[in-house]
Design a protein around this motif. Structure first.
Motif, PDB file in Angstrom:
ATOM      1  N   SER A 157       0.842  -1.195   0.000  1.00  0.00           N
ATOM      2  CA  SER A 157       0.000   0.000   0.000  1.00  0.00           C
ATOM      3  C   SER A 157       0.878   1.247   0.000  1.00  0.00           C
ATOM      4  N   ALA A 158       0.210   2.361  -0.211  1.00  0.00           N
ATOM      5  CA  ALA A 158       0.922   3.638  -0.238  1.00  0.00           C
ATOM      6  C   ALA A 158       1.284   4.065   1.184  1.00  0.00           C
ATOM      7  N   PRO A 159       2.274   4.935   1.329  1.00  0.00           N
ATOM      8  CA  PRO A 159       2.651   5.388   2.680  1.00  0.00           C
ATOM      9  C   PRO A 159       1.512   6.150   3.357  1.00  0.00           C
ATOM     10  N   SER A 160       1.611   6.242   4.656  1.00  0.00           N
ATOM     11  CA  SER A 160       0.571   6.936   5.426  1.00  0.00           C
ATOM     12  C   SER A 160       0.801   8.436   5.452  1.00  0.00           C
ATOM     13  N   VAL A 161       2.040   8.815   5.614  1.00  0.00           N
ATOM     14  CA  VAL A 161       2.328  10.242   5.804  1.00  0.00           C
ATOM     15  C   VAL A 161       2.175  10.975   4.476  1.00  0.00           C
ATOM     16  N   GLU A 162       1.665  12.183   4.559  1.00  0.00           N
ATOM     17  CA  GLU A 162       1.335  12.943   3.356  1.00  0.00           C
ATOM     18  C   GLU A 162       2.567  13.509   2.674  1.00  0.00           C
ATOM     19  N   ARG A 163       3.534  13.907   3.489  1.00  0.00           N
ATOM     20  CA  ARG A 163       4.605  14.721   2.926  1.00  0.00           C
ATOM     21  C   ARG A 163       5.841  14.632   3.811  1.00  0.00           C
ATOM     22  N   LEU A 164       6.994  14.616   3.176  1.00  0.00           N
ATOM     23  CA  LEU A 164       8.252  14.667   3.902  1.00  0.00           C
ATOM     24  C   LEU A 164       9.031  15.891   3.420  1.00  0.00           C
ATOM     25  N   THR A 165       9.602  16.603   4.363  1.00  0.00           N
ATOM     26  CA  THR A 165      10.449  17.728   3.977  1.00  0.00           C
ATOM     27  C   THR A 165      11.830  17.514   4.579  1.00  0.00           C
ATOM     28  N   PHE A 166      12.834  17.640   3.746  1.00  0.00           N
ATOM     29  CA  PHE A 166      14.206  17.490   4.236  1.00  0.00           C
ATOM     30  C   PHE A 166      14.898  18.841   4.168  1.00  0.00           C
ATOM     31  N   THR A 167      15.591  19.160   5.228  1.00  0.00           N
ATOM     32  CA  THR A 167      16.372  20.389   5.219  1.00  0.00           C
ATOM     33  C   THR A 167      17.764  20.058   5.716  1.00  0.00           C
ATOM     34  N   TYR A 168      18.665  20.905   5.287  1.00  0.00           N
ATOM     35  CA  TYR A 168      20.066  20.667   5.498  1.00  0.00           C
ATOM     36  C   TYR A 168      20.528  21.616   6.598  1.00  0.00           C
ATOM     37  N   VAL A 169      20.752  21.102   7.802  1.00  0.00           N
ATOM     38  CA  VAL A 169      21.132  21.955   8.931  1.00  0.00           C
ATOM     39  C   VAL A 169      22.429  21.416   9.533  1.00  0.00           C
ATOM     40  N   PRO A 170      23.564  21.847   9.018  1.00  0.00           N
ATOM     41  CA  PRO A 170      24.821  21.223   9.418  1.00  0.00           C
ATOM     42  C   PRO A 170      25.223  21.507  10.872  1.00  0.00           C
ATOM     43  N   GLU A 171      24.823  22.647  11.388  1.00  0.00           N
ATOM     44  CA  GLU A 171      25.297  23.024  12.723  1.00  0.00           C
ATOM     45  C   GLU A 171      24.497  22.274  13.794  1.00  0.00           C
ATOM     46  N   ASP A 172      25.217  21.541  14.657  1.00  0.00           N
ATOM     47  CA  ASP A 172      24.571  20.696  15.662  1.00  0.00           C
ATOM     48  C   ASP A 172      23.576  21.451  16.533  1.00  0.00           C
ATOM     49  N   SER A 173      23.996  22.571  17.091  1.00  0.00           N
ATOM     50  CA  SER A 173      23.106  23.255  18.036  1.00  0.00           C
ATOM     51  C   SER A 173      21.878  23.815  17.318  1.00  0.00           C
ATOM     52  N   THR A 174      22.053  24.232  16.073  1.00  0.00           N
ATOM     53  CA  THR A 174      20.903  24.732  15.325  1.00  0.00           C
ATOM     54  C   THR A 174      19.908  23.606  15.065  1.00  0.00           C
ATOM     55  N   ARG A 175      20.447  22.441  14.723  1.00  0.00           N
ATOM     56  CA  ARG A 175      19.578  21.307  14.445  1.00  0.00           C
ATOM     57  C   ARG A 175      18.800  20.912  15.690  1.00  0.00           C
ATOM     58  N   THR A 176      19.508  20.870  16.815  1.00  0.00           N
ATOM     59  CA  THR A 176      18.863  20.545  18.081  1.00  0.00           C
ATOM     60  C   THR A 176      17.764  21.560  18.392  1.00  0.00           C
ATOM     61  N   ALA A 177      18.102  22.838  18.242  1.00  0.00           N
ATOM     62  CA  ALA A 177      17.125  23.895  18.530  1.00  0.00           C
ATOM     63  C   ALA A 177      15.932  23.807  17.588  1.00  0.00           C
ATOM     64  N   ALA A 178      16.179  23.395  16.355  1.00  0.00           N
ATOM     65  CA  ALA A 178      15.094  23.307  15.383  1.00  0.00           C
ATOM     66  C   ALA A 178      14.054  22.280  15.822  1.00  0.00           C
ATOM     67  N   LEU A 179      14.520  21.176  16.385  1.00  0.00           N
ATOM     68  CA  LEU A 179      13.569  20.171  16.870  1.00  0.00           C
ATOM     69  C   LEU A 179      12.880  20.673  18.139  1.00  0.00           C
ATOM     70  N   GLN A 180      13.649  21.271  19.020  1.00  0.00           N
ATOM     71  CA  GLN A 180      13.071  21.770  20.271  1.00  0.00           C
ATOM     72  C   GLN A 180      12.033  22.848  20.014  1.00  0.00           C
ATOM     73  N   SER A 181      12.289  23.698  19.022  1.00  0.00           N
ATOM     74  CA  SER A 181      11.356  24.794  18.764  1.00  0.00           C
ATOM     75  C   SER A 181      10.159  24.327  17.962  1.00  0.00           C
ATOM     76  N   GLY A 182      10.252  23.122  17.386  1.00  0.00           N
ATOM     77  CA  GLY A 182       9.125  22.632  16.597  1.00  0.00           C
ATOM     78  C   GLY A 182       9.193  23.045  15.141  1.00  0.00           C
TER      79      GLY A 182
END
Lengths: 354, 312, 559
Positions: free
Chosen positions: C238-263
Motif C-alpha cells: 500500500s501507499a505510505p501513510s504520511v502525506e509529505r516529507l520535507t528534508f532540510t540541510y542543517v549542518p550546525e549541531d546546536s541549530t539542528r537541536t534547537a530546530a527540533l526543540q522549537s518545533g
C-alpha cells in the motif's frame, strides 16, 4: 518669533550698540576645574563705529567675541561673569533660542579662514539661502535672488555661476567675500570680523578690507574687527582696544592709541610694523618672549616678563586700566606713562624704582 | 563629465587588483594540502584505480603546469566561465548565481541594520559625549565586537527562536527568516560603525564651519543632521564599504549556523571538499563584488564630497 | 539489548525502533496507524556530504542525498535490515546460474513510475549499464565499485532481465539492493538528460518529488499509487501513510537541536551526543537509535610505514593501551558504543567472535613493548636503537578531542603521538595518498556497508594506494589476499564465513586497523512520529512506514 529685515528702531539715549562689561570667560580644564581666559574685559562699540581689537593669538580677543555670541558652551567654555548689552538686552542672559535669532541676523560674523568657515560639502547658494531663510520669511526663490544680489554687492564676478559653486571652487578672497555677503545678508546692526584677512594673500587683503569698510560704512553698520595685525586694525578702526593675556591693556580712539601708545605692549606691537611708529631699523623688532599661560599667577602685571620697562613693583601690583594723559577715553593698564619720544615716566603719584 | 572620468579611472585601477586576487586564490589553493580527486573517491569500496584518478585529474586539467592552469582559468573567467565543480559537476557560475540572492538579501539587510543602528548610536553617543549614554553605547559596542559571531548566533537561536519562538531557527524565505541572522551579522558591523560615527562626529562638531553655522544662527538639529553628519558620513561610507567585505566573509559563519543557503555555505562546502574550481570561483566572485561595491563607495564620495570629484 | 535485535523477528524490530528511547513507549507501538501529516527532517552534514544531486546512480556518495533519494526510488531486490536476507522488491523472483555468472530476474508487472509509465526490464538494463558507464566517473565511482563484476544486462522481455557477471560475486544481490542501484526510468532520463534528472528526478518510489531548493529544503509527497514496498515493511502493498516529507540541510549541531526543540522540524538525523540526553529525558521527544553496519570508527595504521608504526608489536601495544570506555564517556557522554571487532556487531554472523580485540590493559601493553626492545628512556618516551617511539597522528577536526585523549593514554605507556589536526579533505589525502603516514583517524564513522565483502576492499593488496584507494592500511598479506578472493567469489555462505573469519583474525592480530567506537546514527523525533526504519547498513533509512499520530498532526503546523 517673527524676525524682520527692517532696521530695528534706534533706542534713544543708548550710547553704545554693544557694551561689554567685566567679562570673564573660562574653559574647562578637566573635571570641574575652570581656567579663566579673559579677566574683566570691557569693550564697547557705538553705532556706526568700527572697534578694532588687537592682540596676539591667545590674548582673549576671539574668546570675548565668542562669549558675546553665546558660543562658549560649544567650545567647552562658559562665561563666569559680566554683561554684554546689545541693543538694550544683555546677551549673556538670553536663551539659546533668542540668541540664535540675533546671531547671523542682527549680528553678522566673519571668521578667519573662509575655507574652514564654509561647510565644504554644501554649495554657496545652500549656505546663503539657509542663513536667509533662518532669519527672514523669504521664500526659497526669493532667498536665491537675494543671495545673488548679495554676491554682486560684494563684487563677485560671474555671481550666478559662483552661487552654485562649492567653497573649494572659489579662491580665498572670493570665499571671504562670500562670508561678508552672508554676514551682511540679514541687514545686521553689528558685524564681528575675527581676523578676516589673516588667511588671505597679501594682495587681496586690502581689497577685502576695503570692501568690508565700504559696505559697512554705507549701511551704518557697527563693526568689531579682531586682528593680531595692527596694520589691519589701523586701516579700519575708529577706536582700538589692545588685549594681552586675557585683559584689555589699552583702549582709546585709533588716533590716540596709534599716535600716543601708553602701554609698552602697544608700543611693541607698533614697533613691529614698518612705518607706523618707532625707530626705523633694518630689522623689525618683535616683542621677545611668550605671553603667560592662562591660569597662572594672579599677581602683578602679566606683561612684566616681556616688558623692557618692568620694575619690581610690576611683579607685585597689577596696574589698573586707567585714563591716561588727561585724554578722554584713552586708558592704559601700566604703572608708567610713555612720552612721545619713547621715554618712560612714572604716572602721577607713583614712585618707581627704575 | 568629471564623475564619469573619475569612475573610469577607478575602473581601470580595478584590473590589477583583480589580477592579484585571482593569482592569490589560485596560488594559495595549491599550497593547501589535500587532493580534491582523492577526496572525491574516498569511501569508494573497491576499485578506483590510479588510471581512473588520472582520468579525472586530466579532465580538470589538474596536471597541467600551474601557469598554464592559471591562464586558462583567467581566460575562461573573463567570459564568465568559472569552470565546473569537481564535486558536483555543476557550472560554478551557475552555483554562485543560484546561491547569490540569499546571500545578497542577508548582507543587504545586515548592512542596513549596521548602518541604521551604528550611525544613530554613534550620533547619540557623540551628542552625549562623556556622559552615560556615550559610555554605555561605547562599552556595549566594544563588548559586542569582542563576542565571537558563531557564539552570538547560537545564543540568539536558543533565546529568540527556540525559547521565545519569535523567529524560525533556520532556513531562508520570508523576512522572519532574515531578521535573526541579519541582526547577528549586522550588529557587529554596527558596533564598528557606531564607534567611527562617534569619533567622526566629535571631530566634525569641532570644525570651524559648524561654529560658523551656529554664528549664522542655524538651528542645532539642522547643524547636527545636515552640517555635521553630512561631513562625518564620508569616513563612515568608507567603513560601510569595508564592512560589506566583512559581512560577505561572515556570511560563511552565519549561513552555516542558520542553515541558510548562500554563497557562504557554498564556499564552506567547497573548502571541505577542496573543490578547487568552486573555491576560486567563489572567492574571485566575492572579490569582484567587494571591489565593485567599493567602486560604488568611491563614486558616492563624489556625491557626498564635491572636493573629491575635482581631485580625480 | 542490541545483540538480541538480530535474533528477533521483523515485527518486534519495528516496535523496538519505533519505541526505542521513548519514556512512554508503551502506547507507541500499539497506537493505531493513521494517514496524513507531515514529517520535516533536519539533516546534518558531518563532512562534505550534501544534496547536490538526486541521481541515485551516478550522483556521488552523499549520505543525505541518498537518504532522500531512497524515498523516491525502488531497487530490484531488498535486504532485510536485521538478518541481511535478500528479499524481493521490483523483482518478484530470480534465478542464479550454477556458475554464479548469470542472474535472471522476473519483475512485478504492476510497477509504474510517477508519470504512469510501467517500470520494465528495459529500465533495469538501462540503470545497470548506466552506473558502469565510464562517462559518469568520478561521481559514479561508488555505484560502479559495487558493480565491479558486472558484464552486461539484457531485457529479454518486458518483465525479464538477464544480468551477466565476469566472475562470481557473492555480494552481487546485496549490492543490487543498495540505493546506488535504484531503478531509474529510461524514457525520462533520456528526455531530460542527466543534469535535468539530477535536479528533478522521477522514480517509482513511495514518495514523489515536489520541489528542491538547492541547499535549502526538499519536499516529497506520498505516491498514492504505490503498492510495491519491500516485503519486510509494514505497509508493503500500500501507499505510505504520511502525506509529505520535507528534508532540510542543517549542518550546525546546536541549530539542528534547537530546530527540533522549537518545533520547526519534527525529526532530526545525526543527534549530537551531548543533546541526546535532553531528548531522552523529555517525553515530547523520542530518540531512535540506529546502529551502523560495516567497519567501526577507529585508528588506521600504515602497516607499510618504515617507522615504528610498521612494527606489529607497536600496533599491538597501542591496541592494549587505549581505553575505549574513557574515550566514549569523555568525548561522547557515553552515547556511542566501544567497538572490539573489525566489523560492526550488527553484522551478526559475519563477525568473528573469536577475533575480538583485547580489553584495555596498559601493563600488558608495556610488556609487549619491553619484549620488542622498546626501552623506557628519559622523559618517559621509549626508544630502540636510538629511535624514539614517536608517531605522527593525523586526525580530522571532528576527531581532534578523541585523538588528544588517545595521545595522553599512549603517553602512559611511553608512546609519543604528534597530533596533526587537518580538514577531512587533508586527512583523506594523507591516508589515501602515495606517501607513508603513521596512524590516522580520518573518516570518523568508519566504512559503511551491509556486507562483509567490505573486507576485500579494505585489506586486499590490490587496493593499496596508488593502485587503489581503499586499502588505507596498506595491508599486504598474501594469505589474506587469497582468502578474500575466494570469499568474494564463493556462492557458499559457509565457505565465505570461514574465509572472512580467518581474514578477521589474521588482520586483527596484525592490527592494521584498530576499531574503537561504534557510532550510532541516532534520529530524534517529536513524539508521535513513528515508523522510521534503518536500512541494512544503518546509515540510510526507509520512510515507507512513517506515520504521524493525530495529536502531532494537529499540534504541529509545519512550515
Amino acid at each position: 518669533m517673527t524676525t524682520t529685515v527692517s532696521t530695528p528702531p534706534v533706542q534713544e539715549g543708548s550710547e553704545f550698540l554693544l557694551d561689554v562689561q567685566d567679562l570673564r570667560a573660562e574653559f574647562r580644564a578637566g573635571g570641574n576645574r575652570w581656567v579663566p581666559v579673559t579677566h574683566d574685559v570691557s569693550l564697547s562699540v557705538r553705532r556706526g563705529e568700527v572697534l578694532g581689537v588687537v592682540g596676539e593669538s591667545g590674548s582673549g580677543k576671539s574668546v570675548s567675541m565668542a562669549s558675546v555670541l553665546g558660543l562658549m558652551p560649544y567650545q567647552g567654555g562658559r562665561v563666569a561673569q559680566g554683561r554684554a548689552i546689545f541693543d538694550g538686552r544683555d546677551l549673556l542672559t538670553l536663551k539659546e533660542r533668542e540668541l540664535r535669532q540675533i546671531r547671523g541676523s542682527k549680528i553678522g560674523v566673519i571668521f578667519q579662514d573662509p575655507m574652514t568657515s564654509l561647510n565644504p560639502v554644501r554649495s554657496i547658494q545652500r549656505q546663503m539661502v539657509e542663513t536667509l531663510r533662518a532669519h527672514t520669511s523669504l521664500t526659497s526663490a526669493e532667498a536665491k535672488e537675494r543671495a545673488l544680489e548679495l554676491l554682486r554687492l560684494v563684487r563677485i564676478p560671474d555671481a550666478a555661476r559662483r552661487l552654485r559653486a562649492y567653497p573649494h571652487e572659489l579662491s580665498g578672497g572670493m570665499r571671504q567675500r562670500v562670508m561678508i555677503a552672508i554676514a551682511l545678508s540679514c541687514e545686521p546692526e553689528l558685524i564681528i570680523a575675527d581676523e578676516p584677512t589673516t588667511a588671505l594673500d597679501v594682495t587681496v587683503q586690502a581689497d577685502v578690507l576695503a570692501l568690508l569698510r565700504q559696505r559697512t560704512r554705507e549701511r551704518g553698520v557697527s563693526v568689531v574687527i579682531i586682528s593680531h595685525d595692527v596694520g589691519v586694525i589701523a586701516s579700519l578702526a575708529d577706536r582700538i582696544a589692545v588685549m594681552y593675556a586675557g585683559r584689555v591693556v589699552e583702549s582709546g580712539s585709533a588716533r590716540q592709541v596709534l599716535g600716543h601708545p601708553q602701554h609698552p605692549y602697544t608700543l611693541g606691537l607698533l614697533e613691529s610694523i614698518p612705518g607706523v611708529k618707532g625707530p626705523r631699523t633694518e630689522r623689525l623688532p618683535s616683542i621677545p618672549g611668550l605671553p603667560p599661560r592662562p591660569g597662572g599667577d594672579e599677581m602683578g602685571c602679566s606683561f612684566r616678563d616681556r616688558c623692557r620697562f618692568a620694575v619690581s613693583r610690576c611683579a607685585t601690583e597689577r596696574p589698573a586700566l586707567a585714563e591716561v594723559g588727561g585724554e578722554p577715553q584713552h586708558r592704559a593698564a601700566c604703572h608708567f606713562a610713555i612720552s612721545d619720544d619713547g621715554r618712560v615716566v612714572p604716572r602721577e603719584g607713583v614712585v618707581g624704582d627704575a | 563629465m568629471p564623475l564619469m572620468r573619475f569612475l573610469g579611472a577607478r575602473l581601470v585601477s580595478v584590473i590589477p587588483v583583480m589580477l592579484g586576487v585571482s593569482m592569490l586564490t589560485f596560488g594559495l589553493l595549491y599550497l593547501m594540502p589535500g587532493d580534491p580527486v582523492l577526496l572525491l573517491v574516498s569511501g569508494v569500496e573497491g576499485d578506483v584505480a590510479s588510471e581512473q584518478i588520472q582520468q579525472i585529474r586530466e579532465e580538470f586539467g589538474l596536471d597541467d603546469p600551474l601557469p598554464m592552469q592559471y591562464v586558462s582559468f583567467v581566460g575562461a573567467a573573463l567570459t564568465g566561465d568559472l569552470g565546473r565543480s569537481i564535486h558536483q559537476g555543476h557550472e560554478v557560475t551557475g552555483l554562485i548565481l543560484e546561491a547569490l540572492p540569499n546571500t545578497l538579501e542577508l548582507t543587504g539587510m545586515a548592512l542596513l541594520i549596521a548602518a541604521l543602528v551604528g550611525i544613530s548610536t554613534g550620533v547619540i553617543a557623540s551628542l552625549f559625549h562623556g556622559r552615560w549614554p556615550d559610555r554605555v553605547s561605547m562599552f556595549g559596542s566594544l563588548l559586542w565586537l569582542s563576542m565571537p559571531e558563531f557564539w552570538m548566533a547560537i545564543v540568539a537561536i536558543m533565546v529568540f527562536a527556540s525559547w521565545l519562538g519569535w523567529f524560525p531557527v533556520f532556513g531562508a524565505g520570508g523576512i522572519e527568516f532574515l531578521i535573526l541572522p541579519a541582526t547577528i551579522l549586522g550588529l557587529r558591523s554596527a558596533a564598528a560603525i557606531a564607534r567611527l560615527t562617534r569619533s567622526s562626529m566629535l571631530e566634525v562638531t569641532h570644525a570651524q564651519y559648524i561654529m560658523t553655522a551656529r554664528a549664522r544662527g542655524i538651528g542645532e538639529p539642522k547643524i547636527l543632521w545636515v552640517h555635521a553628519l553630512r561631513n562625518a558620513i564620508i569616513p563612515i561610507v568608507t567603513l560601510l564599504g569595508l564592512q560589506l567585505g566583512y559581512l560577505l566573509g561572515s556570511t560563511v559563519v552565519v549561513e552555516v549556523v542558520f542553515s541558510r543557503p548562500g554563497v557562504g555555505s557554498l564556499l564552506i562546502d567547497a573548502v571541505l571538499d577542496k573543490d578547487v574550481p568552486v573555491i576560486r570561483g567563489t572567492v574571485l566572485f566575492l572579490a569582484v563584488i567587494y571591489v565593485l561595491v567599493n567602486l560604488i563607495v568611491d563614486a558616492t564620495y563624489g556625491l557626498l564630497d564635491p572636493r573629491i570629484r575635482e581631485a580625480a | 539489548m542490541r545483540r538480541s535485535m538480530k535474533a528477533v523477528g521483523i515485527g518486534v524490530t519495528l516496535a523496538l525502533l519505533a519505541g526505542c528511547g521513548g519514556t512512554e513507549g508503551g502506547g507507541e507501538s500499539d497506537a493505531e496507524r493513521v494517514d496524513g501529516g507531515e514529517v520535516s527532517i533536519a539533516l546534518p552534514t558531518t563532512e562534505s556530504f550534501d544534496m547536490n544531486s538526486l541521481d541515485p546512480n551516478v550522483g556521488g556518495n552523499r549520505i543525505y542525498a541518498h537518504t532522500i533519494s531512497m524515498t523516491m526510488f525502488d531497487q530490484l531486490v531488498s535486504q532485510e535490515p536485521e538478518s541481511g536476507e535478500i528479499m524481493p522488491w521490483i523483482a518478484e523472483s530470480w534465478d542464479v546460474s550454477d556458475d554464479g555468472l548469470e542472474y535472471t530476474f522476473q519483475l512485478r508487472d504492476d510497477v509504474t513510475f510517477w508519470d504512469g509509465e510501467p517500470l520494465t526490464a528495459e529500465d533495469v538494463a538501462f540503470t545497470f549499464e548506466r552506473v558502469v558507464d565510464p562517462q559518469y566517473m568520478p561521481e559514479s565511482a561508488f555505484a560502479a565499485a559495487s558493480m565491479s563484476a558486472f558484464e552486461s544486462a539484457e531485457a529479454v522481455d518486458d518483465h525479464t532481465v538477464v544480468v551477466r557477471l565476469e566472475q562470481p560475486q557473492a555480494a552481487f544481490l546485496a549490492n543490487v539492493a543498495r540505493n546506488f542501484l535504484s531503478i531509474v526510468p529510461k524514457h525520462y532520463v533520456e528526455e531530460v538528460g542527466d543534469e535535468g534528472f539530477a535536479e528533478e528526478p522521477m522514480g517509482s518510489g513511495p514518495f514523489t518529488f515536489v520541489e528542491w531548493q538547492r541547499d535549502g529544503h526538499l519536499t516529497v509527497e506520498r505516491n498514492p499509487d504505490y503498492a510495491w514496498g519491500p516485503p519486510f515493511t509494514e505497509t508493503a502493498g500500500s501507499a505510505p501513510s504520511v502525506e509529505r516529507l520535507t528534508f532540510t540541510y542543517v549542518p550546525e549541531d546546536s541549530t539542528r537541536t534547537a530546530a527540533l526543540q522549537s518545533g520547526q522540524v519534527n525529526a532530526i538525523m545525526g543527534v549530537p551526543p551531548l543533546s541526546q540526553e535532553s531528548f531522552e529525558g523529555n517525553d515530547q521527544f523520542e530518540v531512535v537509535e540506529i546502529q551502523k553496519n560495516g567497519q567501526p570508527g577507529g585508528l588506521t595504521f600504515d602497516t607499510s610505514s618504515p617507522g615504528p608504526a610498521g612494527e606489529v608489536e607497536v600496533r599491538q601495544a597501542i591496541s592494549l593501551a587505549i581505553d575505549r570506555e574513557a574515550l566514549n564517556s569523555a568525548v561522547y557522554d557515553s552515547k556511542h558504543e566501544p567497538a572490539y571487532f573489525l566489523l560492526e556487531e550488527r553484522m551478526g554472523d559475519w563477525v568473528n567472535e573469536e577475533a575480538r580485540f583485547p580489553d584495555f590493559d596498559p601493563d600488558a601493553a608495556a610488556e609487549v613493548l619491553d619484549e620488542a626492545g622498546w626501552q623506557e628512556g628519559p622523559g618517559g618516551i621509549r626508544s630502540k636503537d636510538g629511535v624514539e617511539l614517536s608517531l605522527d597522528a593525523t586526525t580530522s577536526t571532528q576527531m581532534q578531542r578523541t585523538m588528544t585523549l588517545i595521545q595522553s593514554q599512549l603517553k602512559d605507556i611511553g608512546i609519543e603521538l604528534n597530533v596533526d589536526v587537518v580538514s577531512p579533505a587533508e586527512a583523506s589525502a594523507v591516508i589515501q595518498g602515495e606517501d607513508n603516514y603513521d596512524l590516522a583517524w580520518g573518516n570518523p564513522i568508519g566504512w559503511t556497508n551491509g556486507m562483509p565483502d567490505l573486507l576485500y576492499s579494505l585489506y586486499h593488496s590490490r587496493f593499496i594506494p596508488p593502485n587503489g584507494t581503499s586499502n588505507e592500511t596498506r595491508t599486504s598479506i598474501p594469505e589474506v589476499d587469497s582468502l578474500l578472493e575466494s570469499a568474494v567469489q564463493s556462492l557458499d555462505d559457509e565457505q565465505r564465513r570461514e574465509d572472512f573469519d580467518q581474514v578477521q583474525s589474521i588482520v586483527g592480530d596484525y592490527v592494521s586497523y584498530l576499531p574503537l567506537l561504534s557510532f550510532n546514527a541516532n534520529i530524534a523525533v517529536a513524539s508521535g512520529v513513528h515508523g522510521i526504519m534503518p536500512e541494512r547498513r544503518g546509515t540510510y533509512v526507509y520512510f515507507h512506514d512513517v506515520w504521524v499520530s493525530e495529536n502531532l498532526q494537529q499540534s504541529w503546523p509545519g512550515n
